[in-house]
Design an enzyme around this catalytic site. Structure first.
Site, PDB file in Angstrom:
ATOM      1  N   LEU A 600       7.507  40.439 -55.446  1.00 13.87           N
ATOM      2  CA  LEU A 600       6.985  39.340 -56.262  1.00 13.87           C
ATOM      3  C   LEU A 600       6.998  38.030 -55.479  1.00 13.87           C
ATOM      4  CD1 LEU A 600       7.490  38.611 -59.966  1.00 13.87           C
ATOM      5  CD2 LEU A 600       8.214  36.869 -58.345  1.00 13.87           C
ATOM      6  N   GLN A 603       4.261  37.759 -52.953  1.00 11.26           N
ATOM      7  CA  GLN A 603       2.952  37.493 -53.521  1.00 11.26           C
ATOM      8  C   GLN A 603       2.856  36.080 -54.093  1.00 11.26           C
ATOM      9  OE1 GLN A 603       0.953  39.820 -52.826  1.00 11.26           O
ATOM     10  NE2 GLN A 603      -0.887  38.884 -53.669  1.00 11.26           N
ATOM     11  N   GLU A 604       3.938  35.592 -54.643  1.00  6.75           N
ATOM     12  CA  GLU A 604       3.918  34.272 -55.266  1.00  6.75           C
ATOM     13  C   GLU A 604       3.886  33.144 -54.238  1.00  6.75           C
ATOM     14  OE1 GLU A 604       3.668  33.215 -58.293  1.00  6.75           O
ATOM     15  OE2 GLU A 604       3.929  35.017 -59.498  1.00  6.75           O
ATOM     16  N   SER A 605       4.730  33.214 -53.233  1.00  7.27           N
ATOM     17  CA  SER A 605       4.908  32.067 -52.334  1.00  7.27           C
ATOM     18  C   SER A 605       4.934  32.422 -50.862  1.00  7.27           C
ATOM     19  CB  SER A 605       6.221  31.356 -52.675  1.00  7.27           C
ATOM     20  OG  SER A 605       7.326  32.207 -52.379  1.00  7.27           O
ATOM     21  N   TYR A 711      -3.031  41.022 -58.425  1.00  8.57           N
ATOM     22  CA  TYR A 711      -1.638  40.575 -58.321  1.00  8.57           C
ATOM     23  C   TYR A 711      -0.688  41.707 -58.687  1.00  8.57           C
ATOM     24  CZ  TYR A 711       2.645  38.041 -59.621  1.00  8.57           C
ATOM     25  OH  TYR A 711       3.945  37.617 -59.739  1.00  8.57           O
TER      26      TYR A 711
END
Length: 727
Positions: A600, A603-605, A711
């Protein structure tokens, strides 16, 4: 060195420091620089710090390093010279670069470029052409194009015609818009203002924001004032192109004015396009009433402008809440302009709206018309898969044929893995376990970096599938499917790659990180091995997220590689795991899989602790301040501010608490949880009411937002890669 000796050395340094201050008062800049140079680990660190903030103390520290390490003196002069150039101290830059030049033959082109640029900016033109010669030797240099511009500027005063010829001869190599603007300046110096105006108008049409736009506009204004009535007006096509660029950058009022001005000078279809787009700009700017009236009243000849007008009439009807008129406009486009790009745009707009509203009876024929009439469009595979998946979901008789057609017609698309997986599931349902096994094995062997590979692996754990004999018919079909395959990472470097790596390391050791990375990227495009150059740049990056971006940029097909087709270091740079201790502890405290959390965060940052999204979500797990405050207490975090959220420890605590809560709300379903994390729980709750999903993969493929759908798959794919690398 032993711990006792270390302590003794520290004590001695502290005693001397205190004694010095007592005897001489505040430390001098030289003293502070000397202390800094002793504690610094590399010249690169000192030079980077000085370049970022060129204070006297930091400059003194760089010079002190050179005094203590004479072998680094040429690199020091290079770092000082580049920094002086960036600070517009051109005389000092030239002096430093002259000192560096004799000792840095391997990167002579970089030294030559900055020396030539500094001299030109200082007004010292004599001999600049000779200085710049190394930029045009082998190996090919990233600064060669910029060097032609510098050389032309040096020759502009004494030989303006020669400067024009130089730039015209090398125009394809010049960076833009700098090359075009420099050529315009040279034309002015050569007494050809009309030619200068031509190149300025080109720049003015292409660049509508930023410094280049301002420079072109100012130069055109000055030239027009100078030439008076002789000033050549821009070509009507240039006016139209500039208006298009304004529309693309959402400067709607300026675009409408530009279109109207262009229409006054254009004829035929181009004039009609300008009129239609002027109304479109008004529509997009929120003035639907007058815009739609204008579009309705236009009488145009048959052609693309009329097709565009019909497309915007459909948009007008949609904005007015009339859903019957868009269908009528689509029928008009199909009848009059079946192959127009505006018909395709209208099809996709209507299909997207219908999908978001869960109206398959409306979007399926639209997507079908899109891929049948525009089969060569890069997105045709996506449209076809939407139809094929819905046939699978509804278990229609044509589902298998459509999924096979997906693989035959679009084997290189990302949907190939999904098509194989769903073919395997169909085979399972009819108890053809041998066929199912072959489909699942093909996903795993050919596309193991995809979300569906892990789902296929789970199906292969079923005894009836694992132990089944293969199907000759399916084997024959699969033998004809050419799935995408990445190029295995080489085990040996070529001479060109070695040269690029060596040059980048010299630049990096002088603190010129951006130039070092530019060298690697240039080499990847020109003559080197991209994956190995990516690994070099990523390994030297100051932060894992910067290294990951380098890897993604230079090795973009990594998902099509098997784990064994690249060294472990390649994968670790693509899937780094910084903050592992904190991440693991926070995840386990809440009963979460640490590898899921890592997937996660990637993918987020991309593991950038300072990341801030357009929606003002912060940090590793991209937490909105309001949401962060809701979860701060249960996460054990005090007052939540933007500054707190960019601290990795606090952000991970809050982010894992949010993920745990979302997972509980979704009954432990990972796909729904991740969709909620990305798109919000309300949207997911609505999507879950649309159909009865037999398995999570069906829910994932039914998500109407491409960003959320991708995502979910990406996070779960990332998590599996982290398990395989770090478990």
């Amino acid at each position: 060195m032993t711990m006792r000796n270390c302590l003794a050395k520290i004590t001695l340094v502290l005693c001397c420091s205190v004694a010095g201050r007592a005897a001489a008062g505040p430390a001098t800049a030289a003293g502070r620089a000397k202390a800094a140079s002793r504690t610094a680990t590399t010249l690169a660190g000192l030079a980077r710090a000085y370049r970022a903030d060129p204070t006297p103390d930091r400059r003194a520290a760089v010079e002190q390093w050179a005094a203590l390490h004479p072998q680094d003196a040429p690199l020091t002069q290079l770092a000082l010279g580049v920094t002086a150039y960036e600070q517009k101290d051109y005389l000092a830059a030239a002096a430093s670069l002259r000192k560096a030049r004799p000792k840095l033959a391997r990167i002579a082109d970089y030294v030559a470029y900055y020396l030539g640029a500094a001299r030109v900016e200082a007004g010292d033109f004599d001999g600049v052409t000779r200085d710049l010669e190394p930029t045009h030797r082998q190996p090919a240099s990233p600064v060669a194009g910029r060097a032609w511009v510098i050389e032309a500027r040096a020759r502009q005063t004494a030989d303006a015609a020669g400067a024009v010829k130089l730039l015209r001869d090398h125009y394809a190599e010049l960076p833009q818009p700098e090359g075009g603007l420099a050529l315009a300046d040279c034309y002015v110096a050569a007494g050809a203002p009309a030619s200068a105006a031509d190149f300025l108008e080109r720049a003015n049409a292409q660049f509508v924001t930023g410094e280049a736009a301002s420079r072109a506009a100012d130069a055109l204004s000055s030239l027009q004032e100078r030439m008076g009535a002789a000033f050549p007006q821009p070509l009507p096509q240039q006016l139209l192109h500039r208006a298009d660029r304004l529309l693309q950058t959402r400067q709607y009022e300026e675009a409408r004015t530009a279109y109207q001005s262009a229409a006054e000078r254009l004829n035929g279809s181009e004039r009609e396009q300008a009129l239609v787009r002027a109304a479109a700009a008004e529509l997009l700017d929120g003035h639907a009433g007058p815009a739609c009236d204008n579009l309705t009243g236009m009488q145009l000849n048959a052609g693309e402008a009329d097709a565009e007008r019909i497309y915007y009439l459909a948009e007008c009807a949609h904005r007015a809440g009339d859903e019957t008129q868009p269908s009528a406009e689509l029928d008009r486009l199909a009848g009059q302009y079946p192959k127009s790009s505006w018909r395709l745009k209208a099809l996709l707009a209507a299909a997207s709206r219908s999908w978001v509203e869960n109206q398959p009876q409306r979007y399926l024929p639209l997507y079908q018309a899109a891929y049948q009439n525009f089969p060569d469009d890069p997105q045709a595979a996506h449209w076809h898969f939407r139809v094929a998946f819905r046939a699978y979901f509804e278990r229609r008789e044509d589902a298998e044929n459509l999924l096979r057609e997906q693989l035959r017609n679009y084997p290189g698309s990302g949907s190939a893995a999904a098509a194989l997986y769903f073919l395997g599931r169909l085979a399972e349902e009819r108890n053809d376990f041998g066929a199912a096994r072959l489909y699942f094995e093909r996903v795993m062997t050919a596309m193991e970096g995809y979300y569906y590979a892990e789902l296929a692996r789970e199906r292969l754990r079923q005894p009836e599938v694992r132990n089944a004999s293969g199907s000759a018919k399916v084997a024959e079909f699969l033998a004809g499917v050419r799935l995408p395959k990445g190029e295995a990472v080489p085990t040996r470097t070529t001479a060109a790659t070695e040269l690029r790596i060596g040059r980048s390391r010299i630049l990096r050791s002088a603190g010129l990180t951006d130039l070092a990375d530019e060298e690697l990227r240039f080499g990847a495009r020109i003559d080197g091995q991209p994956a190995l150059l990516a690994m070099e740049g990523a390994a030297a990056a100051e932060a894992p997220y910067q290294g990951m971006r380098m890897m993604k940029a230079l090795a973009p097909d990594y998902l099509n590689l098997r784990l064994t087709e690249a060294p472990r270091r390649f994968w670790e740079l693509l899937f780094p795991l910084p903050y592992r201790a904190e991440l693991t502890a926070d995840a386990r405290r809440l009963g979460l899989d640490p590898f899921l959390v890592a997937g996660l965060v990637r993918q987020e940052s991309e593991f950038n602790p300072g990341a801030v999204s357009h929606a003002h979500a912060y940090g590793l797990t991209q937490v909105l301040p309001g949401t962060g405050r809701q979860f701060a207490r249960r996460a054990g975090v005090g007052r939540v501010t933007a500054r707190v959220l960019v601290q990795p420890a606090a952000n991970l605590k809050i982010g894992t608490a949010i993920l745990r809560s979302t997972l509980d709300q979704n009954g432990g379903n990972l796909e729904q949880t991740l969709a909620s994390y990305n798109a919000g729980p309300n949207r997911v709750a609505e999507w879950l009411t649309w159909d009865n999903y037999r398995e999570p993969a069906e829910f994932v493929e039914s998500i109407p937002y491409a960003e959320t759908r991708e995502y979910v798959q990406a996070v779960l794919r990332n998590a599996e890669m982290y398990r395989r690398l770090y478990r």
